[in-house]
Design an enzyme around this catalytic site. Sequence first.
Site, PDB file in Angstrom:
ATOM      1  N   GLU A   1      36.631   3.842  38.521  1.00  0.00           N
ATOM      2  CA  GLU A   1      36.865   4.786  39.631  1.00  0.00           C
ATOM      3  C   GLU A   1      37.681   5.986  39.157  1.00  0.00           C
ATOM      4  O   GLU A   1      38.733   6.309  39.726  1.00  0.00           O
ATOM      5  CB  GLU A   1      37.534   4.081  40.827  1.00  0.00           C
ATOM      6  CG  GLU A   1      36.625   3.040  41.450  1.00  0.00           C
ATOM      7  CD  GLU A   1      37.031   2.537  42.827  1.00  0.00           C
ATOM      8  OE1 GLU A   1      38.135   2.870  43.320  1.00  0.00           O
ATOM      9  OE2 GLU A   1      36.224   1.799  43.419  1.00  0.00           O
TER      10      GLU A   1
ATOM     11  N   GLU B   1      31.454  -3.388  41.906  1.00  0.00           N
ATOM     12  CA  GLU B   1      32.330  -3.732  43.037  1.00  0.00           C
ATOM     13  C   GLU B   1      31.510  -3.629  44.313  1.00  0.00           C
ATOM     14  O   GLU B   1      30.988  -2.552  44.628  1.00  0.00           O
ATOM     15  CB  GLU B   1      33.547  -2.803  43.110  1.00  0.00           C
ATOM     16  CG  GLU B   1      34.538  -3.059  41.984  1.00  0.00           C
ATOM     17  CD  GLU B   1      35.842  -2.291  42.122  1.00  0.00           C
ATOM     18  OE1 GLU B   1      36.243  -1.983  43.264  1.00  0.00           O
ATOM     19  OE2 GLU B   1      36.438  -1.988  41.080  1.00  0.00           O
TER      20      GLU B   1
HETATM   21  O1  AHR Z   1      38.593  -4.252  44.627  1.00  0.00           O
HETATM   22  C1  AHR Z   1      39.717  -3.572  45.064  1.00  0.00           C
HETATM   23  C2  AHR Z   1      39.770  -2.145  44.570  1.00  0.00           C
HETATM   24  O2  AHR Z   1      38.744  -1.410  45.137  1.00  0.00           O
HETATM   25  C3  AHR Z   1      39.582  -1.941  43.092  1.00  0.00           C
HETATM   26  O3  AHR Z   1      40.738  -2.110  42.367  1.00  0.00           O
HETATM   27  C4  AHR Z   1      39.138  -0.523  43.022  1.00  0.00           C
HETATM   28  O4  AHR Z   1      38.331  -0.267  41.909  1.00  0.00           O
HETATM   29  C5  AHR Z   1      38.417  -0.302  44.337  1.00  0.00           C
HETATM   30  O5  AHR Z   1      38.830   0.849  44.964  1.00  0.00           O
END
Ligand code: AHR
Length: 495
Positions: free
Chosen positions: A174, A297
């Site tokens: 991210e 994710e």
């Molecule tokens: O999964 C929780 C968080 O969500 C992670 O650390 C991040 O990559 C995303 O914003």
Amino acid sequence: MSNRIVINVDIEKGTINKNIYGHFAEHLGRCIYEGFWVGEDSTIDHTNGIRNDVVEALKNLNIPVLRWPGGCFADEYHWKDGIGPKEERKRMVNTHWGGVVENNHFGTHEFMRLCELLEAEPYICGNVGSGTVQEMSEWVEYMTFDGESPMANWRQENGRNKPWQLTYFGVGNENWGCGGNMRPQYYADLYRQYQTYVRNYGDNKLYKIAGGANVDDYNWTEVLMREAGHLMDGLSLHYYTIPGDFWKGKGAALDPSVDEWFITMQKALHIDELITKHSIIMDKYDPDKRVGMIIDEWGTWFDVEPGTNPGFLYQQNTIRDALVAGLHFHIFHKHNERVQMANIAQTVNVLQAMILTEGEKMLLTPTYHVFEMFKVHQDAKKLDVEEFSHIYARNREQLPNVSVSASKDKAGKVNVSLCNLHHQDESRLTIELRGLIEQVKDISGRILTANETNAHNTFEDPDNVKPVAFRDYSFNAGQMEVKLPPMSVAVLTIG
Ligand code: AHR
């Protein structure tokens, strides 16, 4: 009227990559500490400090790949702080997640041991946001170089003689947000630079994953593919199913209103559009689909459970989460040509978890059961499915009420997974198994369902939601009639 579904058993559409059943474990809340790691002195049954009950339960899912150490944590993690004698390891503040002290007791060696115990492949995410090129390069050397070198020698001094096998390596996380607030052009240049020094040593061939877009940031994908597509093997995409508003209130995990239930299904289905649109951009620069879309994710994100640390992202898990998981898998199957991996966030005690723990107690969530039921799809041949679905309508919005996917395993068995999204209506399905050559000898089914939208498991009642045998079907002359209750996920095996 019944839903009509045709499964073209003789039309295979590629392989469902088992890596879409991957997981993600971050140094966040009680995922690593308490969830996986209890330490060598714990009274909880463990192997080298890693909980045996959690490992045993997860082994039953055939987890193919596990992503670590973050998430946002990855871009402030300095791997050298997490090796060597534990009492000498540097303590740090986990600024992203609750401001708690991270004692670095779970580091590279412990993570690799966890992967060995789970028989899962490691997927390590390196630090671009606050780390150096040298630091990232040396981490790969430490883990994978088999010979005489400063990092390989250091690894040996720390008790690991042979290098580990490591394939998946992420270059930042991210980086448009918690990983450095970068613009895509800038990150694309950094990706080019950092990945240069992420070396392949000996036979260890890395699959390099660039930090990808958030949700519908198509420009990020465009710039990354244009500027650096030729230097990556995978490009990530993050998307969470949040019924409410991320900042103003995401919604509670328990007790959704009917509208919230519907919106959750709608938002889960939205990932189909996102994958389609990001894929169109990737196709422009990579028509042969060499670069994998890595959805590292995904999952539900609700408000934390009342009374828990807001930085720990602890939420309960209900039959609604099970439906969200089933829908995601069906959509990943659909896009199997481009989607090469996905990692649910996160495995234990955080967000859409498989397992919740409380001291030495542990429970399996409805999401766990979907992963377990769907493991039959891992590396199976995807079958062509035609759906003529009913409509699930609410507030002038419409969704399909049933989602279907089918695959054929190595033994020739056909597995059909079905999700009934509707909160109260059962669905009658007519499933035509077109193209069946061999006679069907056996059909079996399992179903995960509930009577209430907030049905979940607790430490007092850990088996409230669990799969049971499913028999509400008949089979005749290549056609099945199935009665699928509301809020259900089922898998039928036809062999
Ligand atoms: O999964 C929780 C968080 O969500 C992670 O650390 C991040 O990559 C995303 O914003």
